[in-house]
Every structure is written in C-alpha cells, then in structure tokens.
Design an enzyme around this catalytic site. Structure first.
Site, PDB file in Angstrom:
ATOM      1  N   PHE A  53     -19.572 -32.569  -0.934  1.00 35.41           N
ATOM      2  CA  PHE A  53     -19.413 -31.135  -0.667  1.00 35.41           C
ATOM      3  C   PHE A  53     -17.925 -30.840  -0.559  1.00 35.41           C
ATOM      4  O   PHE A  53     -17.245 -31.341   0.337  1.00 35.41           O
ATOM      5  CB  PHE A  53     -20.122 -30.671   0.612  1.00 35.41           C
ATOM      6  CG  PHE A  53     -19.970 -29.182   0.787  1.00 35.41           C
ATOM      7  CD1 PHE A  53     -20.836 -28.303   0.159  1.00 35.41           C
ATOM      8  CD2 PHE A  53     -18.912 -28.656   1.519  1.00 35.41           C
ATOM      9  CE1 PHE A  53     -20.671 -26.922   0.273  1.00 35.41           C
ATOM     10  CE2 PHE A  53     -18.740 -27.275   1.639  1.00 35.41           C
ATOM     11  CZ  PHE A  53     -19.618 -26.406   1.019  1.00 35.41           C
ATOM     12  N   ASP A  56     -10.580 -35.586   1.029  1.00 32.24           N
ATOM     13  CA  ASP A  56     -10.976 -34.281   1.573  1.00 32.24           C
ATOM     14  C   ASP A  56     -11.396 -34.487   3.022  1.00 32.24           C
ATOM     15  O   ASP A  56     -12.500 -34.947   3.308  1.00 32.24           O
ATOM     16  CB  ASP A  56     -12.119 -33.685   0.734  1.00 32.24           C
ATOM     17  CG  ASP A  56     -12.569 -32.320   1.270  1.00 32.24           C
ATOM     18  OD1 ASP A  56     -12.170 -31.936   2.388  1.00 32.24           O
ATOM     19  OD2 ASP A  56     -13.339 -31.631   0.560  1.00 32.24           O
ATOM     20  N   LYS A  83     -10.685 -25.928   7.929  1.00 27.56           N
ATOM     21  CA  LYS A  83     -11.532 -25.763   9.114  1.00 27.56           C
ATOM     22  C   LYS A  83     -10.745 -25.759  10.424  1.00 27.56           C
ATOM     23  O   LYS A  83     -10.152 -24.741  10.763  1.00 27.56           O
ATOM     24  CB  LYS A  83     -12.663 -26.788   9.099  1.00 27.56           C
ATOM     25  CG  LYS A  83     -13.643 -26.512   7.956  1.00 27.56           C
ATOM     26  CD  LYS A  83     -15.008 -27.154   8.111  1.00 27.56           C
ATOM     27  CE  LYS A  83     -15.997 -26.542   7.139  1.00 27.56           C
ATOM     28  NZ  LYS A  83     -16.283 -27.348   5.972  1.00 27.56           N
TER      29      LYS A  83
HETATM   30  C1  LIG Z   1     -16.271 -26.910   4.552  1.00 23.41           C
HETATM   31  C2  LIG Z   1     -15.747 -27.859   3.572  1.00 23.41           C
HETATM   32  C3  LIG Z   1     -15.030 -27.429   2.440  1.00 23.41           C
HETATM   33  C4  LIG Z   1     -14.866 -25.959   2.084  1.00 23.41           C
HETATM   34  O1  LIG Z   1     -14.226 -25.239   3.065  1.00 23.41           O
HETATM   35  P1  LIG Z   1     -14.326 -23.620   3.062  1.00 23.41           P
HETATM   36  O2  LIG Z   1     -13.326 -23.211   4.093  1.00 23.41           O
HETATM   37  O3  LIG Z   1     -15.730 -23.280   3.454  1.00 23.41           O
HETATM   38  O4  LIG Z   1     -13.987 -23.169   1.697  1.00 23.41           O
HETATM   39  C5  LIG Z   1     -14.502 -28.386   1.599  1.00 23.41           C
HETATM   40  N1  LIG Z   1     -14.664 -29.698   1.851  1.00 23.41           N
HETATM   41  C6  LIG Z   1     -15.353 -30.150   2.917  1.00 23.41           C
HETATM   42  C7  LIG Z   1     -15.475 -31.617   3.148  1.00 23.41           C
HETATM   43  C8  LIG Z   1     -15.931 -29.249   3.802  1.00 23.41           C
HETATM   44  O5  LIG Z   1     -16.643 -29.689   4.843  1.00 23.41           O
END
Ligand SMILES: *Cc1c(COP(=O)(O)O)cnc(C)c1O
Length: 417
Positions: free
Chosen positions: A157, A242, A271
C-alpha cells in the site's frame, strides 16, 4: 443612499445541535462514498481519547492510521502551530520562508540522511520518490530513456494516485481506474530470490514498506531488509523505504529499518510527520540521489509551507527526545503479551512490533468490521485492514492501564462472538 440591509442567511440547524445519527444521515447524499466509516461522529479529542457529538468517550486505538502517533492535540505541537498561525502560514516556494531550513536540517539529522524534499501527503511523497528514482536512473545509472523499472512488493500500500494504484495488487483499489502507468514489476514480499530475478539493468529502485501496514502489519523475516539493502547496492539500484506508516516511533525505533540497522537511499515519510494537525510528507535521501532535481522539474504549492515546517520541526523535536520510541518499545511488549493471551480465545494469530499489531480474528466470530463495531460499543476505536484482520495502532502516549483496558474490551468482544 443607505447600504442595503444584509439579508440574513436562511436559518439552519447549527451543526452542534444535530445528533450523530442526523450527521451520518446528512453525509449520505452529499459526500462521495469512498469510505465506510464506523458509526461514530467525533467532535473533540485530547491525547488518546476522542469524544462524540453526544459526549461519549472512546479510546483511540487507530490514531489516524498512525498520523496521530503523539496523540490528539499534543500540547507542544498545538503551541507550535498556534505560534506559526499568528506569524506566517504560506509563502509558496517562489520565496524562502524562515522555518524551512531548520525543518530540513533536523529531519535529515534525525534520519541520518542528507537532504529533504518536502511535500504534503503520503501519496505525493511516493510519487516524488518514483520521479527522483527514474531521473537518477537516466542521469546517473545510464538507463535508456523511458526504460526505467521500479520493483515493488505484492500486497503493497503506497497510496491512491493513478500511478500508485498501477502497481497495487488490490483489485478494489485498481478496478475501473486504468489505463495504468507502466514501468513497475511486482514480486512477492519477503522473498529475496524473487527480487534477485526481477532487478535488472533497467531497475531504478526497489520500493517497499519495511513492514506492510495495510496488508495487516506484515513483518518480513529477520534479514530481509538487510538483504534488500545488499542486493540493491550490489545491482546498482536504489532502495526506497516507504515508512509513511511504520516510521516516526511506531515500531519502537524512529524508523522500522533501524531494527536491521539498514539505511535506505530514499526514505518516504508522511502521516505522523504532520503531528495530526496538517498534512506534511517528505522524501529524505542521499545528496547524490535527491540532487538530480533542478529548479522547475518538480514541486508543490503547499510543500514546505511555514506552518507545515513549524509543526514538522516540533514533531522532530519530540522524536529527538527518544521518549516516544521508548514508550512504543516498552508498551509493545505489553501489547504482545496481551494478544498472546487471546490466542485460542478468538484470536488465530497476530503480528506486532512496538505499538502496532495486525490481529487475525477467527472468521467464525466475525469479520474485522464486526469486531470494529463490537469494540466501538465497548468504547474503543479500531479498524479492520481487510477480511478478519484488525489493526491496533494507538497513540504512543497511551498508558499501560489504557492499553490493558483496550485489550480487555477486545477479549469481551471476542467472547461474545
Ligand atoms: C498511508 C500510506 C500512504 C499514503 O499516504 P496518504 O497521506 O494517505 O496519501 C503511503 N504509504 C504508506 C505505507 C501508507 O501507510
């Protein structure tokens, strides 16, 4: 001539006097249905607790998908935001602002990397990381124009943009949104042999989550991250981690890659970097990689704005104390022991690191959604990831007693199933 009297706005029922049920009903016709929220309407929050419209209190065990690692309205973050709101909020990057240098310096220092590319949302950080990696592949590695590939993991994700869903393996996230962006190869997660085969001379980067959050807090085998680091170095491509969900204290370390002592070439943060106040994300990386960007080639109107930089700096300051990482590590053992005690009592298995757990519930008891609704009735907010897996990710400010009460609530919900 006298000015015309202002026509009073038609009287509406003030939002605050509408009940939760009214507000949920009011959303239906006017709000896109891209979410299926639990039936609770939050009106205020502090620390680990939120309160709904009727004044009922709930323990927050989701923490905005880890955007609220420091709890709701942490005093240091709120005061940094207030101070900045009273002074300067936006300049655009057409001009310098007096908050951005310190944010970049301290974030680079915290992560052990050289340079920062400030953005807003997580998806933007991912998109930016992809663009930087491709540019690096053409300019530094010498990949022929438009041939660069990026290797990603199944069940990833990384966000919701068209390019990002192009390499998702979640059909719900993809179906109906093509045509997709080419240039991605998907391999199984936690499989170094598959990575070895997929990475070739066209590969710009390997992009993975050090722990897969949305997949259900999937933790790779010990040695996987070290293996990815070794393989990418040996094959001459970048390692992009990520850490938008796994980073900034959640796992008991500042970054999840630290559990294996690994430093990626590009790190994606988001986040919790915005302290639950404003969207703040960043690509943090080595100078020889982020250095490929030149003026005009990439940007964002809001990226690096002074309010974001002030809040982001205050977030980094909290992390510099080490207190939150320590709490996540210490209370993580309480969480792990508590969940271990529920095995056989409705919990089939779980994965946890720090204050972050994916808990597989016996499907005979209910879906993750059912468990979420049961927890809500017990005064606990948590959300399913998919199927019968629920995610627990409380603010890192949670107390041991609060954590115990959340586990007690889970036990009662499972016992009733
Ligand atoms: C939440 C998330 C994203 C995307 O972040 P947004 O601020 O919702 O665009 C990307 N990578 C990971 C691992 C995430 O948990």
């Amino acid at each position: 001539m006298t000015a015309p009297a202002r026509v009073p706005a038609p009287s509406r029922v003030p939002v605050r006097t509408r009940t939760s049920a009214d507000l949920i009903r009011a959303e239906e016709p006017v709000l896109a249905h891209n979410y299926h929220p639990l039936p609770v309407v939050v009106a205020r929050a502090e620390g680990t607790w939120v309160e709904d419209v009727e004044g009922r209190r709930y323990l927050d065990m989701l923490a905005g998908y880890s955007a609220l690692n420091f709890g709701h309205r942490h005093p240091a973050l709120i005061s940094a935001a207030h101070e900045q709101l009273d002074r300067l909020t936006l300049t655009s990057r057409a001009f310098h602002n007096d908050r951005l240098a310190e944010f970049a310096e301290r974030l680079a220092e915290l992560t052990g990397l050289d340079m920062v590319l400030p953005m807003n949302t997580g998806a933007e950080a991912v998109e930016s990381g992809i663009k930087v990696a491709r540019k690096w592949a053409y300019e530094v590695k010498g990949v022929p124009a438009d041939q660069a590939t990026i290797v990603v993991a199944a069940d990833n994700f990384h966000g919701r943009t068209t390019t990002i869903v192009s390499f998702s393996t979640d059909e719900t996230a993809r179906t109906g949104f093509g045509p997709f962006t080419p240039g991605f190869r998907v391999v199984p997660y936690n499989d170094l042999a598959a990575l070895e085969t997929a990475v070739d001379e066209t590969t710009a980067a390997v992009l993975i989550e050090p722990i897969q959050g949305e997949a259900g807090v999937v933790i790779p085998d010990e040695g996987y991250l070290t293996g990815v680091r070794e393989l990418t170095r040996r094959k001459g491509c970048l390692f992009i981690a990520d850490e938008i969900q796994s980073g900034l204290g959640r796992t008991g370390r500042t970054l999840a890659v630290e559990h294996e002592g690994v430093v990626p070439d590009l790190l994606l943060l988001g986040k919790a970097l915005g302290g639950g106040i404003v969207p703040v994300s960043a690509v943090v990386g080595r100078r020889d990689v982020l250095g490929v960007l030149r003026p005009g080639e990439h940007g964002s109107t809001f990226g690096g704005n002074p309010l974001a930089a002030a809040v982001g700096t205050a977030v980094v300051e909290l992390l510099e104390t080490g207190e939150f990482q320590r709490r996540a590590a210490d209370l993580g053992t309480v969480l792990r022991d508590g969940l271990a005690g529920l095995i056989g009592k409705g919990v089939l298995g779980f994965r946890s690191r720090g204050l972050w757990a994916g808990v597989d519930i016996d499907p005979a008891i209910g879906t993750g959604r059912d468990i979420g609704e049961g927890l809500l009735r017990e005064g606990v907010l948590a959300k399913d990831t998919h199927g019968s897996t629920i995610r627990l990710a409380p603010p890192l400010t949670i107390t041991e007693a609060e954590l115990a009460s959340a586990l007690g609530a889970l036990e009662r919900v499972l016992g009733r199933g």
